[in-house]
Design a protein around this motif. Structure first.
Motif, mmCIF file in Angstrom:
data_model
loop_
_atom_site.group_PDB
_atom_site.id
_atom_site.type_symbol
_atom_site.label_atom_id
_atom_site.label_comp_id
_atom_site.label_asym_id
_atom_site.label_seq_id
_atom_site.Cartn_x
_atom_site.Cartn_y
_atom_site.Cartn_z
ATOM 1 N N PRO A 104 -3.371 1.957 -3.315
ATOM 2 C CA PRO A 104 -2.956 3.154 -4.056
ATOM 3 C C PRO A 104 -1.813 3.894 -3.372
ATOM 4 C CG PRO A 104 -5.343 3.014 -3.973
ATOM 5 C CD PRO A 104 -4.830 1.967 -3.040
ATOM 6 N N LEU A 105 -1.878 4.022 -2.052
ATOM 7 C CA LEU A 105 -0.793 4.684 -1.329
ATOM 8 C C LEU A 105 0.494 3.889 -1.454
ATOM 9 C CD1 LEU A 105 0.240 6.899 0.536
ATOM 10 C CD2 LEU A 105 -0.582 5.548 2.492
ATOM 11 N N SER A 108 1.922 4.574 -4.792
ATOM 12 C CA SER A 108 2.450 5.929 -4.847
ATOM 13 C C SER A 108 3.829 6.008 -4.197
ATOM 14 C CB SER A 108 1.483 6.891 -4.148
ATOM 15 O OG SER A 108 1.909 8.229 -4.283
ATOM 16 N N ASN A 131 0.587 -3.327 -10.700
ATOM 17 C CA ASN A 131 -0.484 -2.348 -10.516
ATOM 18 C C ASN A 131 -1.830 -2.903 -10.989
ATOM 19 O OD1 ASN A 131 -0.917 0.330 -9.525
ATOM 20 N ND2 ASN A 131 -1.262 1.023 -11.617
ATOM 21 N N SER A 148 -2.019 7.033 -9.017
ATOM 22 C CA SER A 148 -1.200 6.989 -7.798
ATOM 23 C C SER A 148 0.231 6.586 -8.133
ATOM 24 C CB SER A 148 -1.805 6.008 -6.792
ATOM 25 O OG SER A 148 -3.086 6.419 -6.378
ATOM 26 N N THR A 151 1.937 9.414 -10.554
ATOM 27 C CA THR A 151 2.320 10.666 -9.903
ATOM 28 C C THR A 151 3.450 10.463 -8.895
ATOM 29 O OG1 THR A 151 0.467 10.357 -8.352
ATOM 30 C CG2 THR A 151 0.094 11.803 -10.236
ATOM 31 N N GLY A 152 3.520 9.282 -8.281
ATOM 32 C CA GLY A 152 4.657 8.990 -7.413
ATOM 33 C C GLY A 152 5.961 9.015 -8.196
ATOM 34 N N TYR A 196 -1.583 11.516 -5.106
ATOM 35 C CA TYR A 196 -2.313 10.371 -4.546
ATOM 36 C C TYR A 196 -3.699 10.783 -4.053
ATOM 37 C CZ TYR A 196 -3.867 7.495 -0.610
ATOM 38 O OH TYR A 196 -4.624 6.781 0.280
ATOM 39 N N ARG A 200 -7.421 9.430 -5.429
ATOM 40 C CA ARG A 200 -8.459 8.807 -4.603
ATOM 41 C C ARG A 200 -9.780 9.561 -4.699
ATOM 42 N NH1 ARG A 200 -7.135 4.501 -1.160
ATOM 43 N NH2 ARG A 200 -9.409 4.422 -1.124
#
Length: 444
Positions: A104-105, A108, A131, A148, A151-152, A196, A200
């Motif tokens: 996820p990070l 992001s 993804n 994630s 929103t990034g 992010y 989570r």
């Protein structure tokens, strides 16, 4: 033309209401909604029809002069990166460095970097396959992965040129693009991180389909190298950033090296360099491919330009009504300061769904109010644009096209989208506003 405060406020509210009603309810293109609002406000304050036409033409032309090339070239850069596969190369490189356990990070951060030149909806569509594959491979819930990534992309889309909302606001308010890009990137990082973090935290309650055999999609053999993929994004930012730091006094002799950076650091030239770097990343172009790609980019940019131009026309009409003088006499806006641009843009965004329309409309209203808000300095104008960018994040829900891009391409139901993604956009907007407020305490 003598008008009262009540008359100006009444027709300003009516004009904004028409924009929201036509775009959100009747799905009328924003260009026509803004143009109709120009005439409603102009006629409402007893402005002659001939004057309305001239003012709208001038407002449209002014914003095209400052933004036209930037929007077209920025759109072209994004389309080229999609077509060449550079976005997937960047995503896979970041994923390899961070690791699948932190997928996820990784998505992001990928969204943040890919989103610098590419619109958030396009970026999401391009990266959606990767993804989904990562979600199946790692067993991490799709709502976590999707939020994630989304929103990034969203964090930079709302704050940084050449994205149309931020670029239009900068052109209207009179903010240096280089400074906005550099400070905007810094401000967007906390927004990305809070998106992010919430993904989570809130996404844990939603189940996943479980691990599967699917492997991460890797770029094809014809895809560009990692360096070639990153350069079209990084080089324009560096060039624009260098120019923004160079200060030239009147009458000063400019050395040759500085002249070079002043030329290449112009956003038009810097973005052109980025487009060229993106094109040369692929050496084996087939006949006609580049022509088709540039045609697609020009057509995509055209739809954005007409909205921005109509926004400039609406702003010119508002300036002609002297709305700033009326409001500043009626209210003590100094006490609201940096919060007022955020609140106005957030209301517009939440009501009609489009971040671009919200910030374009808000910037037209905020421009004459800058002295009353205590934001008339160069730094104050920059913070006002960033505050409006924060407002344009707040909030993305069912009337936002990007909301449905995420939902449909990821196969997500309304409930998890609202509980995770929509709340994430609210938190992003509030955190961004907090960062802008802290900057205002330091620099204003």
């Amino acid at each position: 033309m003598t008008t009262s405060f009540v008359q100006v406020m009444l027709f300003l509210a009516l004009g904004i209401g028409i924009i929201i009603l036509l775009t959100a309810v009747f799905r009328i293109h924003a260009f026509f909604a803004l143009l109709i609002a120009c005439f409603v406000v102009g006629l409402g304050v007893q402005m002659p029809v001939a004057t309305i036409i001239n003012v709208t033409k001038q407002g449209f032309g002014h914003i095209m002069q400052s933004l036209g090339f930037i929007i077209v070239l920025g759109t072209t850069l994004g389309v080229t990166l999609e077509h060449t596969g550079s976005t997937r190369v960047m995503a896979n490189w970041i994923l390899k460095r961070i690791g699948e356990k932190k997928a996820p990070l990784a998505m992001s951060i990928t969204g943040f970097i890919v989103g610098l030149p590419i619109f958030c909806d396009s970026g999401y569509i391009v990266l959606n396959g990767l993804n989904k594959s990562l979600s199946r491979r790692t067993g991490i819930s799709m709502i976590i992965m999707s939020t994630s990534l989304a929103t990034g992309l969203y964090s930079v889309h709302c704050l940084i040129p050449p994205h149309p909302g931020a670029a239009a606001a900068a052109g209207t308010i009179g903010v240096d693009y280089g400074r906005l890009i550099l400070i905007g990137i810094v401000v967007a990082i906390p927004a990305m991180l809070v998106g992010y973090a919430w993904a989570r935290y809130a996404g844990k309650k939603f189940p996943t389909d479980g691990p599967a055999e699917a492997a991460v999609e890797m770029p094809s053999k014809t895809a560009p190298s990692v360096i070639s993929s990153f350069l079209p994004v990084i080089v324009p930012i560096i060039l624009i950033g260098i120019k923004s730091f160079l200060t030239i006094e009147a009458g000063e002799t400019i050395p040759a090296w500085m002249q070079l950076f002043l030329i290449t650091g112009d956003p038009v030239i810097a973005l052109t360099i980025g487009v060229v770097l993106a094109l040369v990343a692929i050496r084996s172009w087939k006949k006609g491919d580049i022509g088709k790609l540039l045609q697609e980019a020009a057509e995509k940019a055209g739809g954005i330009l007409v909205i921005i131009g109509a926004g400039g026309a609406f702003g010119a009409i508002l300036a002609a009504t002297q709305v700033g003088g009326h409001v500043s006499k009626a209210f003590n806006l100094q006490a609201l300061g940096i919060f007022f641009p955020f609140m106005l843009t957030a209301v517009l965004k939440t009501a009609q769904g489009s971040s671009t329309v919200a910030i374009i409309t808000a910037s037209s209203i905020i421009l004459p109010l800058l002295p009353s808000l205590g934001l008339q300095s160069e730094t104050g104008k920059l913070l006002a644009v960033l505050s409006m960018g924060a407002g344009s994040m707040t909030i993305s829900h069912a009337n936002d096209a990007y909301f449905w891009v995420i939902s449909k391409f990821s196969g997500l139901e309304m409930k998890p989208m609202l509980q995770v993604y929509t709340v994430a956009t609210l938190l992003m907007g509030l955190v961004t506003l907090l960062v802008v407020f802290l900057l205002s305490l330091i620099y204003v």
